[in-house]
Enzyme design. Structure first.
Site, PDB file in Angstrom:
ATOM      1  N   ALA A 123      30.860 -59.315  71.616  1.00 47.70           N
ATOM      2  CA  ALA A 123      30.814 -58.082  70.841  1.00 47.70           C
ATOM      3  C   ALA A 123      29.376 -57.564  70.863  1.00 47.70           C
ATOM      4  O   ALA A 123      28.436 -58.339  71.059  1.00 47.70           O
ATOM      5  CB  ALA A 123      31.258 -58.359  69.418  1.00 47.70           C
ATOM      6  N   GLY A 147      33.325 -62.774  72.250  1.00 53.02           N
ATOM      7  CA  GLY A 147      34.504 -61.927  72.444  1.00 53.02           C
ATOM      8  C   GLY A 147      34.969 -61.888  73.898  1.00 53.02           C
ATOM      9  O   GLY A 147      36.157 -61.679  74.171  1.00 53.02           O
ATOM     10  N   GLU A 197      37.027 -64.806  74.327  1.00 59.57           N
ATOM     11  CA  GLU A 197      38.223 -64.600  73.494  1.00 59.57           C
ATOM     12  C   GLU A 197      39.204 -63.643  74.178  1.00 59.57           C
ATOM     13  O   GLU A 197      40.426 -63.846  74.119  1.00 59.57           O
ATOM     14  CB  GLU A 197      37.804 -64.092  72.113  1.00 59.57           C
ATOM     15  N   GLU A 226      28.460 -67.720  68.884  1.00 61.44           N
ATOM     16  CA  GLU A 226      28.297 -67.009  67.603  1.00 61.44           C
ATOM     17  C   GLU A 226      27.410 -67.763  66.612  1.00 61.44           C
ATOM     18  O   GLU A 226      26.765 -67.158  65.763  1.00 61.44           O
ATOM     19  CB  GLU A 226      29.667 -66.734  66.961  1.00 61.44           C
TER      20      GLU A 226
HETATM   21  N1  COA Z   1      25.497 -57.211  72.541  1.00 60.23           N
HETATM   22  C1  COA Z   1      24.624 -56.227  72.795  1.00 60.23           C
HETATM   23  N2  COA Z   1      23.807 -56.211  73.864  1.00 60.23           N
HETATM   24  C2  COA Z   1      23.877 -57.252  74.707  1.00 60.23           C
HETATM   25  C3  COA Z   1      24.760 -58.325  74.509  1.00 60.23           C
HETATM   26  C4  COA Z   1      25.593 -58.279  73.361  1.00 60.23           C
HETATM   27  N3  COA Z   1      26.507 -59.238  73.102  1.00 60.23           N
HETATM   28  N4  COA Z   1      24.592 -59.223  75.499  1.00 60.23           N
HETATM   29  C5  COA Z   1      23.636 -58.716  76.301  1.00 60.23           C
HETATM   30  N5  COA Z   1      23.211 -57.526  75.828  1.00 60.23           N
HETATM   31  C6  COA Z   1      22.178 -56.652  76.391  1.00 60.23           C
HETATM   32  C7  COA Z   1      20.792 -57.215  76.158  1.00 60.23           C
HETATM   33  O1  COA Z   1      20.331 -56.883  74.866  1.00 60.23           O
HETATM   34  C8  COA Z   1      20.013 -56.533  77.260  1.00 60.23           C
HETATM   35  O2  COA Z   1      19.752 -55.210  76.865  1.00 60.23           O
HETATM   36  P1  COA Z   1      18.306 -54.532  77.214  1.00 60.23           P
HETATM   37  O3  COA Z   1      18.239 -54.552  78.725  1.00 60.23           O
HETATM   38  O4  COA Z   1      18.427 -53.168  76.628  1.00 60.23           O
HETATM   39  O5  COA Z   1      17.300 -55.424  76.585  1.00 60.23           O
HETATM   40  C9  COA Z   1      21.013 -56.455  78.405  1.00 60.23           C
HETATM   41  O6  COA Z   1      22.328 -56.631  77.809  1.00 60.23           O
HETATM   42  C10 COA Z   1      20.823 -57.574  79.409  1.00 60.23           C
HETATM   43  O7  COA Z   1      20.821 -58.795  78.713  1.00 60.23           O
HETATM   44  P2  COA Z   1      19.684 -59.903  78.890  1.00 60.23           P
HETATM   45  O8  COA Z   1      19.710 -60.757  77.660  1.00 60.23           O
HETATM   46  O9  COA Z   1      18.413 -59.270  79.268  1.00 60.23           O
HETATM   47  O10 COA Z   1      20.274 -60.708  80.148  1.00 60.23           O
HETATM   48  P3  COA Z   1      20.065 -62.230  80.498  1.00 60.23           P
HETATM   49  O11 COA Z   1      20.706 -62.418  81.837  1.00 60.23           O
HETATM   50  O12 COA Z   1      18.660 -62.650  80.319  1.00 60.23           O
HETATM   51  O13 COA Z   1      20.920 -63.038  79.407  1.00 60.23           O
HETATM   52  C11 COA Z   1      22.923 -63.507  78.123  1.00 60.23           C
HETATM   53  C12 COA Z   1      22.301 -62.889  79.399  1.00 60.23           C
HETATM   54  C13 COA Z   1      24.399 -63.175  78.173  1.00 60.23           C
HETATM   55  C14 COA Z   1      22.742 -65.020  78.124  1.00 60.23           C
HETATM   56  C15 COA Z   1      22.252 -62.904  76.867  1.00 60.23           C
HETATM   57  O14 COA Z   1      22.230 -61.497  77.007  1.00 60.23           O
HETATM   58  C16 COA Z   1      22.971 -63.240  75.600  1.00 60.23           C
HETATM   59  O15 COA Z   1      22.841 -64.319  75.075  1.00 60.23           O
HETATM   60  N6  COA Z   1      23.766 -62.269  75.071  1.00 60.23           N
HETATM   61  C17 COA Z   1      24.459 -62.434  73.817  1.00 60.23           C
HETATM   62  C18 COA Z   1      25.708 -63.236  73.992  1.00 60.23           C
HETATM   63  C19 COA Z   1      26.393 -63.463  72.657  1.00 60.23           C
HETATM   64  O16 COA Z   1      25.834 -64.016  71.741  1.00 60.23           O
HETATM   65  N7  COA Z   1      27.663 -63.022  72.566  1.00 60.23           N
HETATM   66  C20 COA Z   1      28.459 -63.207  71.400  1.00 60.23           C
HETATM   67  C21 COA Z   1      28.340 -62.028  70.527  1.00 60.23           C
HETATM   68  S1  COA Z   1      29.372 -62.243  69.087  1.00 60.23           S
END
Ligand code: COA
Length: 253
Positions: free
Chosen positions: A67, A112, A115, A135
């Site tokens: 999400a 999500g 999920e 989460e």
């Molecule tokens: N919500 C909003 N934005 C998200 C996102 C999320 N769940 N996951 C990634 N993004 C965005 C990042 O903020 C980043 O935006 P920016 O370029 O404007 O800074 C862009 O997507 C790229 O992500 P980034 O973190 O730079 O890529 P990465 O390859 O280094 O890492 C992940 C990838 C997936 C490991 C990391 O983005 C992450 O941990 N995301 C959250 C996952 C999460 O917790 N999901 C559950 C949510 S309930």
């Protein structure tokens, strides 16, 4: 099919490929994406040209990274609950759909994202994909069925490990756990999933619908009730065109 802000769709020979398409946020789902996703799931149900659905992520890195955290950050309790409920409703509709859904997990399937994949009937992953319920790192629990579907798919011990630690697992580990059906090299994933989809398109549609109904509905019943329900479902298949045609085909071959 109409166009969507957060999704790409392509229909070919009965197979609808739906790509989550917010690559700038690794396809994270905001309220508008959830609304559009629900609209697509409803369209799938009413369009007889669609026989099988493949869900995948646009861009090179991600299926769905969960999400949208930037939106969730300021949610109050009721707003958060509405968002969780909206997502869950779409996932229930996928499980209750008459059509098979296949997840082609091309990269991150987190929160999500996992999920959504878990609500699909079949899951296939790229060898580079990773999956998890992170989460805990945000101070919340999963809200789109992660504590329930994950537990049912992999058992309590592994589900608790994934939900408590938030750590990601590899596609191969997910396959070993039965969380995904198979792993393919990333550049072959979509073609391999399309092969499965083509196989399903060629099989009896209404019978497959009834099989899905028996599995999904029976899952929440007692064992005895579910088995009796199955006898009714199997009985219903008899006398239908598909049963007549496919048994005749077998006997004439
Ligand atoms: N919500 C909003 N934005 C998200 C996102 C999320 N769940 N996951 C990634 N993004 C965005 C990042 O903020 C980043 O935006 P920016 O370029 O404007 O800074 C862009 O997507 C790229 O992500 P980034 O973190 O730079 O890529 P990465 O390859 O280094 O890492 C992940 C990838 C997936 C490991 C990391 O983005 C992450 O941990 N995301 C959250 C996952 C999460 O917790 N999901 C559950 C949510 S309930």
């Amino acid at each position: 099919m109409k166009t969507f802000e957060n999704f790409l769709t392509a229909l070919d020979a009965g197979i609808l490929t739906v790509s989550f398409n917010r690559p700038q946020a690794l396809n994270a789902m905001n309220a508008e994406s959830v609304r559009e996703f629900g609209e697509i799931v409803d369209l799938v149900e009413t369009d007889p040209a669609i026989r099988v659905v493949i869900l995948t992520g646009a861009g090179p890195k991600s299926f769905v990274a969960g999400a949208d955290i930037s939106r969730m950050q300021s949610f109050g309790a009721f707003e958060a609950r509405e968002f969780m409920l909206a997502g869950q409703k779409v996932l229930f509709r996928i499980e209750q759909s008459a059509k098979p859904y296949l997840a082609a997990i091309n990269g991150y399937a987190l929160g999500g994202g996992l999920e959504i994949a878990m609500a699909c009937d079949l899951r296939y992953a790229a060898d580079t994909a990773t999956m998890g319920q992170p989460e805990i790192f945000l101070g919340i629990t999963p809200g789109w069925g992660g504590t329930q579907r994950l537990t049912r798919l992999v058992g309590k011990g592994i589900a608790k490990e994934m939900v408590f630690t938030g750590e990601r697992i590899t596609a191969q580990r997910a396959c070993d756990l039965g969380l995904v059906n198979a792993v393919f090299p990333k550049d072959q994933l979509l073609e391999e999933v399309a092969k499965v989809a083509r196989k399903l398109v060629a099989l009896p549609r209404d019978t497959m619908k009834m099989a899905k109904h028996a599995i999904e509905t029976g899952y929440d019943m007692t064992n005895t009730e579910a088995n009796l329900f199955e006898t009714a479902i199997c009985g219903l298949c008899f006398g239908q065109d598909e049963q007549r045609e496919w048994m005749k085909k077998f006997l004439n071959k």
